[in-house]
Design a protein around this motif. Structure first.
Motif, short mmCIF file in Angstrom:
data_model
loop_
_atom_site.label_atom_id
_atom_site.label_comp_id
_atom_site.label_asym_id
_atom_site.label_seq_id
_atom_site.Cartn_x
_atom_site.Cartn_y
_atom_site.Cartn_z
N GLN A 177 -44.80 -30.41 21.40
CA GLN A 177 -44.32 -29.03 21.55
C GLN A 177 -44.66 -28.20 20.33
OE1 GLN A 177 -40.97 -27.75 23.92
NE2 GLN A 177 -40.06 -29.72 23.48
N VAL A 178 -44.59 -28.83 19.14
CA VAL A 178 -44.92 -28.10 17.92
C VAL A 178 -46.29 -27.45 18.07
CG1 VAL A 178 -45.57 -28.39 15.50
CG2 VAL A 178 -43.47 -29.45 16.35
N ALA A 179 -47.26 -28.23 18.55
CA ALA A 179 -48.63 -27.71 18.66
C ALA A 179 -48.68 -26.49 19.55
CB ALA A 179 -49.54 -28.80 19.20
N SER A 180 -47.88 -26.49 20.63
CA SER A 180 -48.02 -25.39 21.58
C SER A 180 -47.14 -24.19 21.25
CB SER A 180 -47.73 -25.89 23.00
OG SER A 180 -46.39 -26.31 23.11
N ILE A 181 -46.10 -24.37 20.43
CA ILE A 181 -45.20 -23.23 20.20
C ILE A 181 -45.21 -22.70 18.78
CG2 ILE A 181 -43.66 -23.86 22.11
CD1 ILE A 181 -41.74 -25.05 20.15
N LEU A 182 -45.97 -23.34 17.90
CA LEU A 182 -45.99 -22.89 16.49
C LEU A 182 -46.37 -21.40 16.35
CD1 LEU A 182 -45.60 -23.74 13.51
CD2 LEU A 182 -47.99 -24.46 13.48
N PRO A 183 -47.31 -20.87 17.15
CA PRO A 183 -47.66 -19.44 16.98
C PRO A 183 -46.48 -18.49 17.21
CG PRO A 183 -49.37 -20.58 18.19
CD PRO A 183 -48.22 -21.54 18.10
N GLY A 184 -45.42 -18.97 17.82
CA GLY A 184 -44.21 -18.16 17.92
C GLY A 184 -44.43 -16.86 18.66
N VAL A 185 -43.85 -15.78 18.13
CA VAL A 185 -43.86 -14.48 18.80
C VAL A 185 -45.08 -13.64 18.43
CG1 VAL A 185 -41.38 -14.24 19.21
CG2 VAL A 185 -42.31 -13.73 16.94
N TYR A 186 -46.05 -14.29 17.79
CA TYR A 186 -47.16 -13.51 17.21
C TYR A 186 -48.45 -13.65 18.01
CZ TYR A 186 -43.71 -13.45 13.57
OH TYR A 186 -42.54 -13.29 12.90
N ASP A 187 -49.27 -12.64 17.85
CA ASP A 187 -50.57 -12.59 18.53
C ASP A 187 -51.64 -12.64 17.44
OD1 ASP A 187 -52.74 -12.15 20.17
OD2 ASP A 187 -52.36 -9.99 20.38
N PHE A 188 -52.36 -13.73 17.34
CA PHE A 188 -53.47 -13.82 16.38
C PHE A 188 -54.60 -14.62 17.02
CE2 PHE A 188 -50.11 -16.84 15.12
CZ PHE A 188 -50.78 -18.05 15.24
N PRO A 189 -55.84 -14.42 16.53
CA PRO A 189 -56.99 -14.92 17.29
C PRO A 189 -57.40 -16.37 17.05
CG PRO A 189 -57.71 -13.47 15.52
CD PRO A 189 -56.23 -13.45 15.48
N HIS A 190 -56.98 -16.96 15.94
CA HIS A 190 -57.50 -18.31 15.65
C HIS A 190 -56.36 -19.25 15.28
CE1 HIS A 190 -61.42 -16.53 15.80
NE2 HIS A 190 -61.07 -15.64 14.88
N TYR A 191 -56.53 -20.51 15.69
CA TYR A 191 -55.41 -21.43 15.50
C TYR A 191 -55.92 -22.87 15.54
CZ TYR A 191 -50.96 -23.84 16.75
OH TYR A 191 -49.88 -24.67 16.80
N ARG A 192 -55.41 -23.65 14.61
CA ARG A 192 -55.69 -25.09 14.67
C ARG A 192 -54.38 -25.82 14.37
NH1 ARG A 192 -60.72 -26.61 11.50
NH2 ARG A 192 -59.47 -26.01 9.68
N CYS A 193 -54.11 -26.84 15.12
CA CYS A 193 -52.90 -27.62 14.85
C CYS A 193 -53.16 -29.09 15.12
CB CYS A 193 -51.72 -27.12 15.69
SG CYS A 193 -50.17 -27.88 15.20
N HIS A 194 -52.91 -29.88 14.13
CA HIS A 194 -53.13 -31.32 14.19
C HIS A 194 -51.74 -31.96 14.08
CE1 HIS A 194 -55.95 -34.74 12.58
NE2 HIS A 194 -55.37 -35.05 13.71
N THR A 195 -51.31 -32.72 15.08
CA THR A 195 -49.95 -33.26 15.01
C THR A 195 -49.95 -34.79 15.03
OG1 THR A 195 -49.39 -33.54 17.36
CG2 THR A 195 -49.21 -31.31 16.45
N PHE A 196 -48.93 -35.33 14.39
CA PHE A 196 -48.73 -36.77 14.35
C PHE A 196 -47.27 -37.07 14.70
CE2 PHE A 196 -52.11 -35.69 11.48
CZ PHE A 196 -53.07 -36.68 11.68
N SER A 197 -47.05 -37.92 15.68
CA SER A 197 -45.70 -38.44 15.94
C SER A 197 -45.64 -39.81 15.29
CB SER A 197 -45.45 -38.57 17.44
OG SER A 197 -45.58 -37.31 18.07
N ALA A 198 -45.00 -39.88 14.14
CA ALA A 198 -45.06 -41.10 13.34
C ALA A 198 -43.85 -41.99 13.61
CB ALA A 198 -45.12 -40.74 11.87
#
Lengths: 780, 264
Positions: free
Chosen positions: A326-347
């Motif tokens: 979920q972190v990967a999909s909701i991190l952008p929050g309420v903002y509109d911006f054009p580029h995004y990268r998110c690398h997640t680990f469930s450790a």
């Protein structure tokens, strides 16, 4: 009649029994011949069990894994590619992977005697190196939690929306590392269960303090190899859940097995030490983030690496990677911006499994993103609210598909922020800051925003492929012979006030007085299947289902009334609990009476379907409603002691149409209190041996009445275009933004000292150390 | 909690006899520590001897410049006493800030100091004021009474009867409470009696201690500014999940200044 439908601030029906101490919780239930259970739990975090020695005289009262060979482990898998499943034995088998893991079950007439048995069982361990930290867990040479895995990662995910473009174009680049503490969910009532076997019905009955009786039933059936028909799960009054009771417990499986084995009812009531050290863990995130922006503060991109400490096992049904995914999909929050990268680990680590807690993933995400916005503002010497206003999704873009394809259904995010700025009086705060405080404290103001995907359904959960995918939510509506209404739902109310709000929905559709409407829930024998109460879903889903079932019931009632009034069903209108026809009218009570008690008065061709309906409901789009809010807070920080006082707290929220605004206010106050706990107090620290260090509520700090300020709540009401009545889910929202808003306020207060906090909770020690670190580096 | 025999004597002599006759006797005052400890099965006494009914152990009186407080006087009684408020307002406020109302109505001065919790408030007051502890067998200066972590000079079976406290010219106490228990993360008691000044810190180390450098500075000039630059090393101070040793050290300096400023 006083307004009782959607929008009425009705006093909660359930409060009468709660306020008089007449609630019926698991601990209030007695069964003939019932015995108590205490669990022997692992004192070490990572070890092989070499032997378990049970004195001969108590062997009949002690159960270990060897006795339960026929019971399947809890295995919550997902269909996400690369996910590594874990097997959680009901009682530890061969190895323990966290402190508090259950090794043996001891049965005695009382809990105290059962604890005496626990003390007499001796376990020999061969210690293994513990993994106490999620970043340590990710290291190449880290000890493995699960043999057979190649590393300690349940799941790794990566999304990249042309991040390299942002790196090329940006005028500024701001990097930060954030982390949020491991917390313990602390409902007033802990977990507890009573299991018993009914020989007449050939049925196991489990009374348990759960948010999801039907899911517990499915989980029990899978672990125990029983038919669903052989299991009844009852959730009586439940004293708070917050996600802690939204899973299948190994304790529940163990008790169910023991009830069948021993032939008498068995009970287990969790004590606070078990709650804190063995079970209730949640929230622990770590972020490394870089924001790219132009010189005016317009975001070009966010690059993030997020790690979630998932603990030792994957819990049923949400699985170990729900949080990070979920972190990967909701991190952008309420903002509109054009580029995004998110690398997640469930450790995986040697800690109890991480469980979903009110605001699941969103609280950590909001903390990281909103602290980042303020860091960008400080870098560019801009007002943080101006940076927010430049980047918020605008109302004319709604409905809006964001960069991770979340579909924001409606709302005016900038307006919520503008109202919050006005309510907290940002200008006045800035003026007062310039003047300074006479007592030497430092004043700060902070903001945070979020949007909360709620009541998301099949299309979202099918993608994750966890053991539980919500479909159409069902409700049963039944007119009683005296014209009352019974509503049966499979979800559960454990503080949400559903007995009141669903009754309001029933009244809205049928006009039956609130006093004559009864909501039945929490018992698989009486209610339709449901995935339960979680994800801020019930007002949308159960509310929609109740409305749908009541619509159909209205149609049936109109059919009977038409026969009585000798007109066509289409000529009947239902209003204020009465059926009006062209030449006369009837009360719903009379309609019900004739159907049940005087069928001789009805013609033979009356519709035989009757006055009971079960129906399913989904919103027009099942990708979720998006309630949202702007939180604003002013704080005074004592730079010498690190003490923080909250001077003012404002919340402007939009939950769509509010069924009962008073209950919504209560949800927001309660959530915000928990958020204040996350921000300033709550922390379950583990030492390097992965031992939990806060085992009582005098060490695990919860905010009390003196720590929670009077919060000022303002409502906007933008209806969701997709749901019945335009409602949106709001149950979790209050807990999401406080850590971010309060930390931003503290950082605003410390701005001139050059100190900045990026770890929650922001304790006095952390504040004083941050100030001292700046002074040391200035001196050097 | 395991079974025990409960006694409620009305005289000290009876109490001492019951204690002597018991296999593993334990005196209990307000029970604010003892009961939780027994509930957790960390203590399993055979006999509990409740001191509550013994009138000789109760009461507050003032004789000239000495204030006497009976061992079984509750925190609420100290907080509400006109004598205490007049003689040593800082002590009344200290008592009023212990725990919560339930603790203050049950907990006693004698119970608190006999337990000597490293974060308790009263040890700071008694050492800071140079009080004397009167027991069934002797008088012990506060400086010698508190000997270590949960350790006191009390011998087996010795019961605290009362404490006598010299009335200071000025005294102040400031604590930084641990948010859950309201115990002192650090508390500093400062008192000026004639030319002599005492500064006692609780919560910071394994046991209450005096800060001599501060006492000397304040004897020359009893003002917050006199403490400028005087710091306490973090070494040897408590280091736990609530506060590091260095943070506690910094709190001692801050709170001492504030205690001097608040002294009256």
């Amino acid at each position: 009649m006083k307004k009782q439908g959607v929008g009425a601030r009705l006093v909660r029906k359930e409060d009468d029994r709660y306020m008089r101490g007449r609630g019926q919780f698991v601990g209030d239930i007695r069964r003939a011949g019932m015995k108590d259970v205490a669990f022997l739990r692992s004192p070490v975090a990572h070890a092989r069990i070499t032997s378990i020695n049970i004195p001969e005289d108590i062997q009949a009262n002690v159960v270990t894994a060897a006795d339960m060979a026929s019971v399947k482990p809890i295995t919550a898998v997902t269909s996400l590619p690369g996910f590594k499943p874990s097997n959680q034995s009901i009682l530890a088998e061969g190895k323990v992977r966290h402190v508090g893991e259950m090794i043996a079950l001891c049965i005695a007439p009382t809990r105290a005697e059962a604890e005496d048995l626990v003390a007499r069982v001796e376990v020999d361990f061969e210690d293994l190196p513990p993994v106490h930290d999620m970043l340590q867990a990710r290291e190449k040479d880290s000890p493995l939690i699960h043999e057979g895995w190649s590393d300690n990662i349940f799941l790794e995910t990566l999304v990249d929306y042309d991040m390299a473009d942002a790196e090329r174009e940006a005028a500024v680049k701001v990097s930060r590392e954030f982390s949020t503490a491991r917390q313990c969910m602390s409902p007033i009532e802990g977990r507890g269960a009573i299991a018993e076997w009914d020989h007449r019905l050939e049925q196991l009955t489990l009374h348990t303090s759960t948010q999801m009786p039907h899911i517990v039933r499915s989980g029990l059936a899978e672990c125990l190899g029983l038919d669903h028909g052989s299991i009844r799960v009852v959730a009586p009054d439940v004293g708070g859940g917050f996600g802690y009771k939204g899973i299948l417990l190994p304790e529940e499986v163990c008790l169910a097995w023991a009830a069948m084995q021993f032939g008498h009812p068995v009970r287990w009531l969790e004590d606070r030490r078990e709650n804190l050290t063995a079970s209730a863990n949640c929230r622990e995130h770590h972020y490394v983030m870089t924001a790219y922006a132009d010189k005016d503060g317009k975001l070009l991109g966010i690059d993030a690496e997020a790690t979630v400490d998932s603990g030792a096992y994957s819990s049923y049904p949400f699985a170990a990677c729900l949080e990070a995914a979920q972190v990967a999909s909701i991190l952008p929050g309420v903002y509109d911006f054009p580029h995004y990268r998110c690398h997640t680990f469930s450790a995986a680590t040697n800690k109890p499994p991480i469980l979903p807690y009110r605001g699941v993933a969103r609280t950590g995400v909001c903390f990281a993103m909103e602290l980042m916005i303020d860091a960008v503002a400080r870098e560019l010497q801009l007002e943080p609210t101006d940076v927010r206003l430049k980047n918020l999704v605008r109302p004319e873009q709604m409905p809006f598909d964001n960069i991770t394809h979340k579909h924001f259904d409606s709302g005016d995010y900038p307006e919520a922020l503008r109202q919050a700025i006005k309510a907290i009086d940002l200008k006045a705060v800035r003026k007062r800051q310039k003047k300074g405080e006479t007592d030497g404290r430092l004043l700060g103001v902070g903001f945070a925003m979020y949007c909360e995907q709620a009541a998301h359904g099949t299309s979202v959960y099918a993608g994750w492929g966890i053991p539980m995918v919500p479909g159409h939510e069902q409700a049963n509506a039944r007119l009683t012979p005296d014209g009352g209404l019974e509503l049966r739902i499979g979800a559960h109310s454990h503080g949400q006030g559903l007995e009141t709000t669903l009754s309001q929905v029933g009244h809205e559709v049928l006009g039956i007085p609130h006093e004559k409407i009864k909501v039945v829930h929490g018992d698989t024998a009486y209610t339709p299947y449901s995935t339960g109460t979680w994800g801020s879903r019930c007002m949308v889903m159960s509310g929609g289902a109740v409305a749908e079932a009541c619509d159909q019931l209205a149609s049936r009632a109109r059919g009977i009334a038409a026969k009585m009034l000798q007109c066509k069903p289409g000529e009947i209108t239902l209003k204020d609990g009465r059926a009006h026809g062209p030449s006369g009218e009837l009360s719903i009570e009379e309609v019900a009476h004739v159907w049940y008690r005087r069928p001789q008065d009805l013609p033979e061709d009356v519709d035989p379907a009757g006055l009971e309906v079960t129906s399913g409901y989904k919103p027009e789009r099942d990708t979720g409603t998006f309630s949202y809010a702007a939180h604003a807070v002013t704080v005074a920080v004592d730079p010498e002691t690190g003490e923080v006082e909250i001077l003012d707290y404002v919340i402007v929220e939009d939950g769509g149409v509010l069924v009962n605004p008073m209950i919504v206010d209560g949800q927001i106050y309660g959530g915000a209190a928990q958020g204040i706990g996350t921000a300033l107090y709550e922390e379950m620290i583990f030492d390097s041996e992965a031992q939990p260090l806060a085992s009582t509520l005098s060490d695990y700090l919860l905010p009390g009445p003196t720590e929670v300020p009077s919060i000022r709540v303002f409502h906007m009401e933008t209806p969701s275009p997709y749901t019945r009545f335009g409602v949106k889910g709001i149950g979790e929202g209050g807990a999401i933004a406080p850590p971010a808003a309060i930390t931003n306020a503290i950082n605003d207060a410390l701005k001139n000292l050059g100190a900045e906090l990026a770890v929650s909770p922001v304790t006095p020690r952390r504040i004083v150390e941050a100030i001292a670190a700046v002074r040391r580096s200035d001196a050097a | 909690m395991y079974d025990f025999t409960y006694h409620r004597p009305e005289t000290l002599a009876d109490a001492e006899k019951m204690f002597a006759d018991a296999d593993d006797g334990q005196y209990i005052a307000g029970g604010q520590t003892m009961v939780p400890v027994m509930k957790q099965r960390l203590a399993m006494p055979s006999d509990i001897i409740d001191l509550e009914r013994i009138s000789d152990l109760k009461g507050i009186s003032r004789d000239g410049n000495v204030l006497s407080i009976g061992a079984m006087t509750t925190h609420a009684e100290v907080a509400g006493s006109g004598d205490v408020a007049k003689a040593i307002p800082a002590l009344a406020r200290l008592a009023d800030d212990i725990g919560d109302p339930a603790v203050r109505n049950r907990g006693t001065l004698g119970g608190s100091i006999a337990n000597n919790d490293p974060a308790a408030d009263y040890p700071a007051a008694l050492v800071g004021l140079g009080a004397t502890i009167h027991t069934t067998s002797r008088e012990i200066p506060a400086d010698d009474f508190f000997t270590g972590l949960f350790e006191t000079a009390l011998e087996e079976g010795e019961v605290i009867v009362k404490v006598s406290i010299p009335v200071p010219d000025k005294a102040g106490y400031v604590k930084f409470p641990q948010p859950a228990s309201r115990f002192a993360l650090v508390g500093v008691f400062v008192a000026q009696i004639g030319d002599s000044v005492r500064v006692a810190a609780t919560g910071a180390g394994p046991c209450v201690f005096r800060v001599e450098a501060m006492e000397k500075a304040l004897e020359k000039d009893f003002s917050a500014s006199a403490l400028k630059g005087i710091s306490v090393p973090g070494e040897g101070l408590n280091n736990d999940i609530h506060a590091s040793a260095d943070y506690r050290a910094s709190l001692i300096s801050t709170l001492a200044r504030r205690a001097v400023a608040a002294a009256e």
